[in-house]
Design an enzyme around this catalytic site. Sequence first.
Site, PDB file in Angstrom:
ATOM      1  N   TYR A  91       0.925  -1.218  -0.029  1.00  0.00           N
ATOM      2  CA  TYR A  91      -0.081  -0.140  -0.142  1.00  0.00           C
ATOM      3  C   TYR A  91       0.912   1.219  -0.003  1.00  0.00           C
ATOM      4  O   TYR A  91       0.200   2.448  -0.299  1.00  0.00           O
ATOM      5  CB  TYR A  91      -0.876  -0.241   1.107  1.00  0.00           C
ATOM      6  CG  TYR A  91      -2.143  -1.106   1.363  1.00  0.00           C
ATOM      7  CD1 TYR A  91      -1.890  -2.038   0.180  1.00  0.00           C
ATOM      8  CD2 TYR A  91      -3.063  -1.096   2.228  1.00  0.00           C
ATOM      9  CE1 TYR A  91      -2.935  -3.127   0.147  1.00  0.00           C
ATOM     10  CE2 TYR A  91      -3.995  -2.291   2.324  1.00  0.00           C
ATOM     11  CZ  TYR A  91      -3.875  -3.104   1.114  1.00  0.00           C
ATOM     12  OH  TYR A  91      -4.822  -4.176   1.462  1.00  0.00           O
TER      13      TYR A  91
ATOM     14  N   LYS B 120       3.379 -15.699   1.666  1.00  0.00           N
ATOM     15  CA  LYS B 120       3.655 -16.191   0.300  1.00  0.00           C
ATOM     16  C   LYS B 120       4.886 -16.644  -0.061  1.00  0.00           C
ATOM     17  O   LYS B 120       5.688 -15.978  -0.814  1.00  0.00           O
ATOM     18  CB  LYS B 120       2.899 -15.613  -0.548  1.00  0.00           C
ATOM     19  CG  LYS B 120       1.321 -15.511  -0.702  1.00  0.00           C
ATOM     20  CD  LYS B 120       0.873 -16.752  -1.092  1.00  0.00           C
ATOM     21  CE  LYS B 120       0.784 -17.281  -2.521  1.00  0.00           C
ATOM     22  NZ  LYS B 120       0.228 -18.592  -2.783  1.00  0.00           N
TER      23      LYS B 120
ATOM     24  N   ASP C 189      -5.208  -7.038   5.778  1.00  0.00           N
ATOM     25  CA  ASP C 189      -6.425  -6.506   5.471  1.00  0.00           C
ATOM     26  C   ASP C 189      -7.479  -7.522   4.949  1.00  0.00           C
ATOM     27  O   ASP C 189      -8.499  -7.500   5.392  1.00  0.00           O
ATOM     28  CB  ASP C 189      -5.873  -5.504   4.180  1.00  0.00           C
ATOM     29  CG  ASP C 189      -7.099  -4.587   3.736  1.00  0.00           C
ATOM     30  OD1 ASP C 189      -8.046  -4.663   4.620  1.00  0.00           O
ATOM     31  OD2 ASP C 189      -6.957  -3.822   2.841  1.00  0.00           O
TER      32      ASP C 189
ATOM     33  N   ASP D 139     -10.433  -8.996   7.691  1.00  0.00           N
ATOM     34  CA  ASP D 139     -12.079  -8.978   7.200  1.00  0.00           C
ATOM     35  C   ASP D 139     -12.680 -10.356   7.118  1.00  0.00           C
ATOM     36  O   ASP D 139     -13.681 -10.691   7.655  1.00  0.00           O
ATOM     37  CB  ASP D 139     -12.192  -8.411   5.872  1.00  0.00           C
ATOM     38  CG  ASP D 139     -12.253  -6.901   5.841  1.00  0.00           C
ATOM     39  OD1 ASP D 139     -11.920  -6.372   7.206  1.00  0.00           O
ATOM     40  OD2 ASP D 139     -12.681  -6.030   5.208  1.00  0.00           O
TER      41      ASP D 139
END
Length: 368
Positions: free
Chosen positions: A146, A196, A252, A256
């Site tokens: 981000y 990952k 993120d 959620d």
Amino acid sequence: MAEPKKIIAVLAGDGIGPEVMKAAREVADAAEKVFGLQMEWREALVGGAAIDARGSALPEETIEVCRSAKAVLFGSVGGPKWESLPPQEQPERAALLPLRKIFGLYANLRPAVLYPELVGCSPLRVERVVGGFDLLVVRELTGGLYFGKPKETTKTPKGERAVDTMVYETYEIERVAEVAFRAAAFRKKRVTLADKANVLETSLLWRKVVKQVALKHPQIALDFIYADNAAMQLVREPSRFDVLLCENLFGDMLSDEAAAVAGSLGMLPSASLGEGSFGLYEPAGGSAPDIAGKGVANPIAQILSLALMFEMSLGQPEVARAIRSAVAGAITDGWRTGDIAAKGEKSVGTGEMGKEIARRVASQGKKV
Ligand code: NAD
């Protein structure tokens, strides 16, 4: 000499923010009396309410109130009224992101708890969540994809080319990993890093640094899971996780997802932490414009954010325990707001739920 009062900045914001904040303040008042706390609650405008009154989502005076405080208790910001503003002036972007930046809030803690009595609220089949679950997502908040540079869209002979950059440095991983290990010490003592590492360089660095941090916490078990598998396991067997540590993007999404399987956003608090004990505490959900002003919002997310604040910024875990136990007691005894009521079950409004939890906090004091 009397201890100085602990100053808390109260930023209720928009939509259901002021309604659930009022309920949380009643619980805080009860806790103050029971535990003999010396607190000062300084209210300030934020979000759409601040745009309307002061022309900015985060006025300078609000920042000053936050600077004077040990912690910020935040409601929620945004709503349809401000959606037509340019993106950089929208309440969430113009209030929350600068607050995170100003106060260096790099670790986001998102507990996702499903109470055994509320397994029917989870979208998962009951047999997958029987007995409920209690997991904590620790998300890195200020680095990664981000924020990494270059971040741009350029013209090419064939069209356009867009690039985002995922970049992490050792210190950014170390400090958020420390938060995760410290949190795990008060829980089931297990940290799982979701990454990952099969395809990303940054994930390899995360594994290396997190393993080093783990050496300082020999009582905490550490394991690893690929982020895509973590997404699957969260819907297969959420109770297998204790602390799920993630870089920004994976956190993120996975936080959620964890919130969704826990049932209602109305039940879930969050904390954003930086260096030292300062933190910002807010419900995981937003301003819920669909139910704002109706007095039906669930105040528990805000009340549990208050509990997190007592635990993490004020060093008063006993107050946090009293608040959580009052919430759990109310749930066990069948108190429900609309979002967590089963079909045909009676529900109460925001104010009644807040008062019931405050009453239970007050009565715990009588038992001591
Ligand atoms: P939302 O979280 O506000 O609402 C999603 C759904 O969850 C709605 O149906 C809502 O009624 C329900 N819900 C949320 N909190 C609840 C509670 N306490 N009790 C009962 N039900 C609850 O998400 P959204 O609709 O995507 O966003 C609405 C506004 O909130 C937007 O303007 C968005 O930008 C803003 N927002 C703010 C924050 C923040 O302040 N941190 C976070 C997310 C969204």
